[in-house]
Scaffold this motif. Structure first.
Motif, PDB file in Angstrom:
ATOM      1  N   PHE A  31       0.816  -1.204   0.000  1.00 45.91           N
ATOM      2  CA  PHE A  31       0.000   0.000   0.000  1.00 45.91           C
ATOM      3  C   PHE A  31       0.854   1.260   0.000  1.00 45.91           C
ATOM      4  N   PRO A  32       0.321   2.340  -0.534  1.00 46.17           N
ATOM      5  CA  PRO A  32       0.961   3.651  -0.361  1.00 46.17           C
ATOM      6  C   PRO A  32       0.654   4.181   1.031  1.00 46.17           C
ATOM      7  N   ASP A  33       1.052   5.400   1.301  1.00 43.95           N
ATOM      8  CA  ASP A  33       0.727   6.012   2.594  1.00 43.95           C
ATOM      9  C   ASP A  33      -0.745   6.396   2.670  1.00 43.95           C
ATOM     10  N   VAL A  34      -1.285   6.850   1.522  1.00 47.38           N
ATOM     11  CA  VAL A  34      -2.660   7.307   1.467  1.00 47.38           C
ATOM     12  C   VAL A  34      -3.202   7.033   0.069  1.00 47.38           C
ATOM     13  N   ALA A  35      -4.472   6.742  -0.017  1.00 45.85           N
ATOM     14  CA  ALA A  35      -5.119   6.555  -1.316  1.00 45.85           C
ATOM     15  C   ALA A  35      -6.289   7.505  -1.424  1.00 45.85           C
ATOM     16  N   PHE A  36      -6.476   8.013  -2.610  1.00 42.95           N
ATOM     17  CA  PHE A  36      -7.637   8.854  -2.892  1.00 42.95           C
ATOM     18  C   PHE A  36      -8.718   7.939  -3.472  1.00 42.95           C
ATOM     19  N   ARG A  70     -27.075  12.367   8.138  1.00 45.39           N
ATOM     20  CA  ARG A  70     -27.096  11.033   8.749  1.00 45.39           C
ATOM     21  C   ARG A  70     -26.902   9.929   7.713  1.00 45.39           C
ATOM     22  N   LEU A  71     -27.621  10.026   6.594  1.00 48.40           N
ATOM     23  CA  LEU A  71     -27.510   9.005   5.561  1.00 48.40           C
ATOM     24  C   LEU A  71     -26.128   9.024   4.927  1.00 48.40           C
ATOM     25  N   ALA A  72     -25.612  10.219   4.667  1.00 49.64           N
ATOM     26  CA  ALA A  72     -24.275  10.337   4.085  1.00 49.64           C
ATOM     27  C   ALA A  72     -23.219   9.735   4.995  1.00 49.64           C
ATOM     28  N   ASP A  73     -23.426   9.874   6.290  1.00 53.15           N
ATOM     29  CA  ASP A  73     -22.501   9.295   7.270  1.00 53.15           C
ATOM     30  C   ASP A  73     -22.580   7.773   7.242  1.00 53.15           C
ATOM     31  N   ARG A  74     -23.772   7.249   7.322  1.00 52.57           N
ATOM     32  CA  ARG A  74     -23.947   5.803   7.466  1.00 52.57           C
ATOM     33  C   ARG A  74     -23.482   5.011   6.242  1.00 52.57           C
ATOM     34  N   VAL A  75     -23.778   5.523   5.045  1.00 51.80           N
ATOM     35  CA  VAL A  75     -23.446   4.733   3.855  1.00 51.80           C
ATOM     36  C   VAL A  75     -21.947   4.686   3.588  1.00 51.80           C
ATOM     37  N   SER A  76     -21.183   5.566   4.245  1.00 52.55           N
ATOM     38  CA  SER A  76     -19.746   5.586   3.990  1.00 52.55           C
ATOM     39  C   SER A  76     -18.932   4.948   5.116  1.00 52.55           C
ATOM     40  N   LEU A  77     -19.615   4.263   6.036  1.00 54.32           N
ATOM     41  CA  LEU A  77     -18.924   3.533   7.098  1.00 54.32           C
ATOM     42  C   LEU A  77     -18.548   2.131   6.634  1.00 54.32           C
ATOM     43  N   ILE A  78     -17.551   1.565   7.284  1.00 54.86           N
ATOM     44  CA  ILE A  78     -17.130   0.190   7.019  1.00 54.86           C
ATOM     45  C   ILE A  78     -17.223  -0.575   8.336  1.00 54.86           C
ATOM     46  N   THR A  98     -12.623   5.942   6.019  1.00 61.94           N
ATOM     47  CA  THR A  98     -12.402   6.739   4.813  1.00 61.94           C
ATOM     48  C   THR A  98     -13.182   8.051   4.884  1.00 61.94           C
ATOM     49  N   LEU A  99     -12.836   8.965   3.999  1.00 63.78           N
ATOM     50  CA  LEU A  99     -13.577  10.209   3.834  1.00 63.78           C
ATOM     51  C   LEU A  99     -14.126  10.260   2.410  1.00 63.78           C
ATOM     52  N   PRO A 158     -17.770   9.553  -4.853  1.00 62.16           N
ATOM     53  CA  PRO A 158     -17.724   8.259  -4.171  1.00 62.16           C
ATOM     54  C   PRO A 158     -17.676   8.382  -2.646  1.00 62.16           C
ATOM     55  N   SER A 159     -17.985   7.266  -1.988  1.00 62.48           N
ATOM     56  CA  SER A 159     -17.993   7.235  -0.526  1.00 62.48           C
ATOM     57  C   SER A 159     -16.600   7.121   0.064  1.00 62.48           C
ATOM     58  N   HIS A 160     -15.670   6.555  -0.712  1.00 61.47           N
ATOM     59  CA  HIS A 160     -14.342   6.261  -0.169  1.00 61.47           C
ATOM     60  C   HIS A 160     -13.276   6.926  -1.039  1.00 61.47           C
ATOM     61  N   ALA A 161     -13.094   8.241  -0.817  1.00 62.63           N
ATOM     62  CA  ALA A 161     -12.197   9.032  -1.669  1.00 62.63           C
ATOM     63  C   ALA A 161     -10.907   9.429  -0.962  1.00 62.63           C
ATOM     64  N   PHE A 162     -10.707   8.921   0.264  1.00 60.63           N
ATOM     65  CA  PHE A 162      -9.510   9.263   1.028  1.00 60.63           C
ATOM     66  C   PHE A 162      -9.361   8.235   2.139  1.00 60.63           C
ATOM     67  N   MET A 163      -8.241   7.527   2.141  1.00 66.33           N
ATOM     68  CA  MET A 163      -7.993   6.527   3.183  1.00 66.33           C
ATOM     69  C   MET A 163      -6.514   6.507   3.521  1.00 66.33           C
TER      70      MET A 163
END
Length: 527
Positions: free
Chosen positions: A95-100, A142-150, A156-157, A339-344
């Motif tokens: 992995f890299p340090d961070v992924a977009f 609330r919905l935006a928060d929940r759908v982007s959880l793992i 992720t952001l 997307p939901s996962h644009a920063f990790m």
């Protein structure tokens, strides 16, 4: 009485002191992230992002000079060209340090989180990313928060753009008005009129501005962007995801086995039989689709797209009336990240706090966010006299997108926080005043033709085992649907005679179990 008042006063004093301490801590926490970004103390980070032909120079864009000057972070960007490279990265755990935004399937993210490869952000957000923390805590998000959880946690952001003309509409439907005027025709309002216009385009190939290699009606078969889904909607059949899902009174439905979809499939079959739909709709990739729909002079008569990239030739049309008499709909999107996962941040990162502080730096300042997201100030965007941001150009100008590709930001290949407040208070939308662009078309053409919001499917993240099973069955169902629908549209099968077998085969492949899991994922974020 005096004792009672003394107690009241005592309680008030304690409350005020507690509030003061909380506010002091909150203010200190909200400032702490800034101490980690110092241009005099530079750090280097390796990052990965998924390739897109719309922004081919993401790794060498001038925005990275701006980032380094302001934060001291120097990014070494690797552009992942395809899904195989993404899969290999997770399989090798290199992995890299961070992924977009790398387009990683949720299953890979779930596995990486459980393996400890991803940094959990829950405890870090209040201190190093307070703007993000407050966004997720707001009731309206609330919905935006929940759908982007793992697995119920934040790793992720997301990329957030809550513009009504973006979220409340998926694709627009365009037709070549230049050719219509040349042929003395009118903008079609029904499926019959549309077919007649396409016939005229085909029959007049090589005449006037219509090229010999004209493509009367063009799309990417079964692709959520630029696909044929709004043909289904024009017959009253609404699919709200690329998996043909819709919601009816809280129950998840699979529209591919809805008998009503047979009529739009037959309509597509008839257009194909007349040569009005080219065979390459089944084989072209997205880059080819962009090249053909952006061609100058135009070679396409009608197509679906997010944006009109040739305002001088094409106009938007609403969904057509069909012989079924059902109300036609255009697809809408939901107010969730995309997307939901644009920063990790990966656990190998030696500077996780500073990396998260960078994500806060992006969204806590308007100029920072616009620069990283849209591009260089004064070229791609600028400030108005009253301090709002305004676009100079964007995707409606493909010539400028190409000319200034080195000055473009990452857009939805990275994070942004263009929430409701941004669009109502901070952004001047000049496009509402420009006839033919998306914002204008939304207000004047599509606003009253959108599928009801309650039809829209969204889903949360299930367990690893459930996700694997859901994806396995989903892949089988998708393959069956694509093969069958392509066969029917190309006239190599009989829709009515083969329908019952098609439905039965879906059942054998595990459709009921798949819908059960999809329902569970839907309930997870909506109840």
């Amino acid at each position: 009485m005096c004792i009672r008042y003394k107690k009241v006063i005592y309680i008030l004093v304690v409350f005020l002191l507690a509030s003061l301490l909380i506010n002091t801590y909150s203010n200190a926490a909200s400032k702490k992230w800034q101490t980690l970004l110092d241009p005099k103390k530079p750090i280097k980070l390796k990052a990965a992002v998924r390739y897109t032909s719309l922004r081919p120079n993401m790794d060498t864009s001038d925005i990275w000079k701006y980032v380094k000057e302001k934060t001291g972070i120097e990014f070494e960007i690797t552009v992942l060209k395809n899904q195989d490279q993404v899969n290999l990265m997770f399989a090798s755990r290199d992995f890299p340090d961070v992924a977009f935004n790398i387009g990683a399937p949720i299953q890979l993210l779930v596995e990486a989180a459980k393996a400890g490869d991803l940094v959990c952000l829950d405890d870090l957000l209040p201190v190093y990313a307070p703007t993000w923390y407050n966004f997720f805590r707001a009731k309206e998000n609330r919905l935006a928060d929940r759908v982007s959880l793992i697995d119920g946690k934040r790793y992720t952001l997301p990329f957030i753009d809550f513009a009504p003309y973006d979220r409340d509409l998926r694709d627009q439907w365009f037709i070549n008005n230049t050719w219509i005027k040349e042929l003395g025709l009118k903008i079609p309002k029904t499926t019959k009129e549309f077919r007649d216009v396409l016939r005229a385009f085909k029959n007049n190939a090589g005449k006037g501005s219509i090229p010999r290699n004209v493509l009367p009606f063009y799309f990417i078969f079964d692709n959520w962007v630029g696909g044929q889904f709004d043909i289904y909607g024009t017959f009253g059949v609404v699919a709200t995801t690329g998996e043909y899902l819709s919601v009816e009174k809280g129950k998840v439905r699979y529209q591919a086995i809805n008998p009503a979809i047979k009529e739009p499939l037959k309509y597509l079959r008839d257009l194909y039989a007349e040569g009005l739909i080219p065979p390459e709709v089944f084989t072209d990739d997205f880059s080819t689709y962009l090249a053909k729909t952006n061609a100058a002079p135009p070679m396409v008569g009608s197509y679906f797209s997010y944006e009109n990239r040739n305002l001088s030739a094409f106009v938007a049309i609403p969904p057509l009336m069909s012989p079924t008499g059902k109300k036609p709909f255009m697809r809408r999107q939901t107010y969730i990240p995309n997307p939901s996962h644009a920063f990790m941040i990966f656990s190998k990162n030696p500077y996780p706090e500073a990396t998260l502080a960078f994500a806060e730096w992006v969204v806590s300042d308007l100029e920072n966010m616009m620069t990283v997201s849209r591009g260089i100030k004064g070229i791609v965007w600028d400030f108005t006299k009253d301090g709002k941001v305004i676009d100079i150009f964007w995707e409606e100008s493909p010539d400028k997108m190409a000319k200034y590709s080195k000055q473009l930001g990452l857009w939805n290949s990275f994070i942004a926080l263009r929430d409701r407040r941004f669009h109502s208070k901070l952004y001047y939308n000049k496009y509402k005043e420009i006839e033919g662009v998306r914002a204008w078309n939304f207000e004047h053409i599509y606003k009253n033709h959108l599928a009801p919001r309650e039809f829209s499917y969204v889903g949360g993240t299930l367990s690893k085992e459930e996700t694997e099973l859901m994806n396995q069955i989903g892949t089988d169902l998708t393959n069956l649907r694509k093969i069958t629908f392509a066969k029917w549209i190309s006239g190599k099968g009989d829709i009515d005679k083969e329908w019952d077998d098609f439905v039965a085969t879906n059942k054998k492949l595990g459709l009921d179990k798949w819908l059960e899991l999809k329902q569970k994922a839907y309930d997870l974020v909506t109840k």
